[in-house]
Scaffold this active site. Sequence first.
Site, PDB file in Angstrom:
ATOM      1  CG  ASP A  10      -6.843 -14.523  40.015  1.00 38.07           C
ATOM      2  OD1 ASP A  10      -7.638 -13.851  40.685  1.00 38.07           O
ATOM      3  OD2 ASP A  10      -7.049 -14.814  38.814  1.00 38.07           O
ATOM      4  CG  ASP A  48      -9.667 -17.747  38.076  1.00 43.14           C
ATOM      5  OD1 ASP A  48     -10.267 -16.831  37.483  1.00 43.14           O
ATOM      6  OD2 ASP A  48      -9.226 -18.760  37.490  1.00 43.14           O
ATOM      7  CE  LYS A 108      -9.785 -12.801  38.270  1.00 43.40           C
ATOM      8  NZ  LYS A 108      -9.481 -14.046  37.553  1.00 43.40           N
ATOM      9  CB  CYS A 153      -5.865 -12.715  36.137  1.00 46.11           C
ATOM     10  SG  CYS A 153      -6.922 -14.058  35.507  1.00 46.11           S
TER      11      CYS A 153
HETATM   12  C1  VGL Z   1      -5.812 -17.043  35.127  1.00 44.31           C
HETATM   13  C2  VGL Z   1      -5.920 -18.442  33.306  1.00 44.31           C
HETATM   14  C3  VGL Z   1      -7.147 -18.905  33.717  1.00 44.31           C
HETATM   15  C4  VGL Z   1      -5.044 -16.019  35.893  1.00 44.31           C
HETATM   16  C5  VGL Z   1      -7.052 -17.482  35.527  1.00 44.31           C
HETATM   17  O1  VGL Z   1      -5.309 -15.837  37.109  1.00 44.31           O
HETATM   18  O2  VGL Z   1      -4.143 -15.390  35.302  1.00 44.31           O
HETATM   19  N1  VGL Z   1      -5.265 -17.519  34.009  1.00 44.31           N
HETATM   20  N2  VGL Z   1      -7.712 -18.409  34.822  1.00 44.31           N
HETATM   21 ZN    ZN Z   2      -9.478 -19.280  35.560  1.00 45.02          ZN
END
Ligand code: VGL
Ligand code: ZN
Length: 202
Positions: A10, A48, A108, A153
């Site tokens: 991410d 994400d 995801k 994540c």
């Molecule tokens: C994430 C919160 C919401 C992450 C993704 O990539 O850690 N955290 N969506």
């Molecule tokens: Zn997210």
Amino acid sequence: MPNEALVVVDVQNDFCEGGALAVAGAHAVVPLVNRLIGRHDHVVLTQDWHPAGHASFASSWEGAEPFSSMRFPYGEQTLWPDHCVQGTPGADFHPELNVTKAQMIVRKGYHTGIDSYSAFRENDRMTRTGLDGYLKARGFTKLVFCGLALDYCVAWSAIDARQAGFDVAVVVEATAAIDLDDSRKRMMSDMRRAGINLNATA
Ligand code: VGL
Ligand code: ZN
């Protein structure tokens, strides 16, 4: 190493400075992640990738505040600012991330009602992304994780990878944490307990 893959989690604009869910120190992580990419033959990126109106967005619930928690059918879910909406600039990879070598990009969080911190299993802990099947089919036995955010994540993905039977390392210096309610400390100890190597360096 032929059996080792790097999983870059991410590294997207919304998690970097100026983004909708900016993680402190995210920008500084990008050169370290690029160095790790340079040293690995096999690179997987995660992204994400939420539809507008996703259930994990506080804005989807009347009167709800970002960073509060809500009871979902599958358990407690943190509510976030709108972020990484499919097809928006915030969901793009950071412009300095070296994406060229990536052999696989796994998205995801695309089911409206289910969040997905882990790149392997969504937050209902049942719906699978298929990533473990891909990695096993390719013969990887060791996974190295870096990226954003360490305590969400990255940690959830690394712990699921251990559970799927991979040898797992997290390059902590090539990550940054959200650190909500002590989540950094909690997830570091959960990862240690899961047998994840937290001493690898970029
Ligand atoms: C994430 C919160 C919401 C992450 C993704 O990539 O850690 N955290 N969506
Ligand atoms: Zn997210």
